[in-house]
Write an enzyme that holds these catalytic residues in place. Structure first.
Site, mmCIF file in Angstrom:
data_model
loop_
_atom_site.group_PDB
_atom_site.id
_atom_site.type_symbol
_atom_site.label_atom_id
_atom_site.label_comp_id
_atom_site.label_asym_id
_atom_site.label_seq_id
_atom_site.Cartn_x
_atom_site.Cartn_y
_atom_site.Cartn_z
ATOM 1 N N LYS A 79 -1.009 -18.906 -14.158
ATOM 2 C CA LYS A 79 -0.920 -19.263 -12.731
ATOM 3 C C LYS A 79 -0.730 -20.767 -12.587
ATOM 4 O O LYS A 79 -1.344 -21.547 -13.331
ATOM 5 C CB LYS A 79 -2.211 -18.796 -12.046
ATOM 6 N N SER A 154 -4.369 -14.648 -4.049
ATOM 7 C CA SER A 154 -3.350 -15.666 -4.255
ATOM 8 C C SER A 154 -2.614 -15.575 -5.594
ATOM 9 O O SER A 154 -1.558 -16.184 -5.741
ATOM 10 C CB SER A 154 -3.962 -17.065 -4.129
ATOM 11 N N SER A 178 -8.722 -13.349 -5.388
ATOM 12 C CA SER A 178 -7.335 -13.634 -5.775
ATOM 13 C C SER A 178 -6.856 -13.048 -7.089
ATOM 14 O O SER A 178 -5.663 -13.087 -7.365
ATOM 15 C CB SER A 178 -7.111 -15.139 -5.819
HETATM 16 N N1 GLN Z 1 -7.942 -14.847 0.159
HETATM 17 C C1 GLN Z 1 -9.034 -15.714 -0.160
HETATM 18 C C2 GLN Z 1 -8.776 -17.088 0.409
HETATM 19 O O1 GLN Z 1 -7.771 -17.248 0.986
HETATM 20 C C3 GLN Z 1 -9.268 -15.794 -1.634
HETATM 21 C C4 GLN Z 1 -8.314 -16.680 -2.355
HETATM 22 C C5 GLN Z 1 -8.688 -16.871 -3.788
HETATM 23 O O2 GLN Z 1 -9.463 -16.089 -4.355
HETATM 24 N N2 GLN Z 1 -8.177 -17.932 -4.355
HETATM 25 O O3 GLN Z 1 -9.553 -17.976 0.297
#
Ligand code: GLN
Length: 484
Positions: A79, A154, A178
């Site tokens: 990532k 994400s 995410s």
């Molecule tokens: N959807 C969550 C956020 O927007 C989690 C994102 C993540 O785990 N990086 O914060």
């Protein structure tokens, strides 16, 4: 015969070890899969084809000399918020345009030490803020099973790449879901380790008390193998735990067919409520029913503070993000917009460099931390966090793992939640409590909707509960593969 790009991680490792295939062939196979589908999926934001082929050649030579390391010559995707020396690390943000990592993250160093080839950088929501990979400066990742649907986020790039065989395996990060949510949406395994299990050194910080790196893979065994490589105490991250090594993959090898027998599976009443998509509910309940048929015991549990989790998470995560993102000021990293004085330069750089969602969160977080509001928002959220942790602790007195949905719906349509941030935030209801409590959880595929979209089952374990969690997940995975 299947092409190497389609193989699981453990399969690839074994076939490399037995010299049935060369690393060069594996890398070439993955590169041609990327060539075929990446334009459409937008999973990778950059690929090191030349360097990867060179490393593959070197790996083949090392193997010919009789060297062994667990991932020798296996290509892995990373990532784009995890530092790999000499490579871009953009976090899918304009503000990190042109930046290259001067050092390896601990996970990258461990992958390299295990012989892996870090093949390319995977798309994400800007600074990992989002649930759909639509806030990326590179544009959204598409779901491999339906071009009109999101891949989740994400770590949407990591999940889509693994599910579409553009990577043998990948790393993602999970602050509030995410890893698990895109794994569920794309149909692969996604594992969020216990907080402190894996070093965060070299992971670009979003919310430091919640962030954790973990694997996205094609199988449960693959997740165990990757976890074995990346986990462990790191002097460079003082929050890593000093606990004995996992040897998770070896432990799974010893598990017999009836691995669900005797397992106490907690089923939280609060996870099966209005708003849960009927198809997700049906697939989740069907998986649980099969587990009980195999000898697992379903236990009704309560997690009464679940309804406050999203609010607490979005205060704590944004508060931490507002502090962590203060470092992008045009001085040290990436983008710098010319201006008259330094204050003007800060302002212009941040205005031009950050996207809308990131700005929204910096403003929210700064507000939650400001004098006069701190007690009302941030401090309260921390108290809720303690209650959520206590909910889980009480539940784990009565069960070994907790099972439920990963997300209230299957993959949604591109653009569906984009203009309604609250709707997007609420879709994180089942994943954020795990990060607030610092415990571990994973998503394992359990089926598909009528429209053909994958759905994962979330299994949650207590802190350090990785071995139990993996064993349970293996049971669900085998159950699904069994012809009925
Ligand atoms: N959807 C969550 C956020 O927007 C989690 C994102 C993540 O785990 N990086 O914060």
């Amino acid at each position: 015969m299947s092409s190497p790009a389609q193989w699981t991680l453990t399969e690839t490792r074994d076939r490399l070890a037995s010299r049935e295939v060369s690393s060069r062939e594996v890398v070439e196979s993955v590169l041609s899969a990327i060539e075929r589908r990446n334009r459409e999926l937008n999973a990778y934001v950059s690929v090191n084809a030349e360097a990867a082929l060179e490393e593959a050649r070197a790996a083949d030579e090392r193997r010919a000399r009789g060297e062994f390391s667990p991932l020798l010559g296996v290509p892995i995707g990373v990532k784009d918020n995890i530092a790999v020396r000499g490579e871009p690390c953009t976090c899918a943000s304009r503000i990190l345009q042109g930046y290259r990592s001067p050092y390896d993250s601990t996970v990258a160093a461990r992958l390299r030490a295990a012989g892996a080839i870090l093949l390319g950088r995977l798309n994400l929501d800007e600074f990992a803020m989002g649930s759909s990979t639509e806030t990326s400066v590179y544009g959204p990742v598409r779901n491999p099973w339906s071009a009109e649907h999101v891949a989740g986020g994400s770590s949407g790039g990591s999940a889509a790449a693994v599910a579409a065989d553009l990577a043998i395996a990948a790393l993602g990060s999970d602050t509030g879901g995410s890893i698990r949510q895109p794994a569920s949406f794309c149909g692969c395994v996604g594992f969020k380790p216990t907080y402190g299990r894996v070093s965060r050194y070299g992971l670009v910080a979003y919310a430091s008390s919640l962030d954790q790196i973990g694997p996205l893979t094609k199988s449960v065994r693959d997740a165990a193998l990757l976890l074995d490589v990346i986990a462990g105490r790191d002097p460079r991250d003082s929050t890593t735990l000093d606990v004995p090594g996992l040897a998770a993959e070896a432990a799974l090898m010893r598990v017999g067919a009836a691995d669900l027998r005797g397992l106490r599976i907690g089923v939280p009443a609060e996870y099966f409520v209005a708003g849960l998509d009927p198809e997700v509910e049906r697939l989740t309940r069907a998986a649980l029913r099969r587990a009980t048929e195999l000898g697992a015991q379903a236990v009704e549990i309560r997690l009464p503070h679940t309804r406050y989790a999203v609010a607490a998470y979005y205060l704590i995560a944004t508060a931490e993000a507002s502090a962590n993102l203060a470092r992008y000021d045009g001085v040290r990293y990436g983008l710098r917009v010319a201006a008259d004085g330094i204050l003007d330069m800060y302002g212009r750089t941040r205005a031009a460099g950050f996207g809308l969602e990131v700005k929204r969160r910096i403003i929210l977080g700064t507000h939650a931390l400001s004098a006069g509001y701190y007690d009302q928002y941030y401090l309260r959220a921390q108290k809720v966090r303690t209650l959520i942790r206590a909910d889980f602790a009480a539940a784990f007195e009565r069960c070994d793992v907790i099972a439920g949905p990963v997300a209230p719906t299957p993959a949604f349509r591109l653009g569906e939640h984009l203009d309604d941030p609250l709707k997007m935030y609420l879709s994180d209801v089942y994943t954020v409590p795990v990060n607030l409590a610092g415990i571990c959880a994973l998503s394992v595929p359990v089926g598909r909707t009528a429209a053909g979209l994958p759905v994962g089952l979330q299994l949650i374990g207590p802190a350090m509960g990785e071995p139990t969690l993996l064993r349970a997940a293996l049971g669900f995975e085998r159950e699904r593969e069994r012809p009925s």
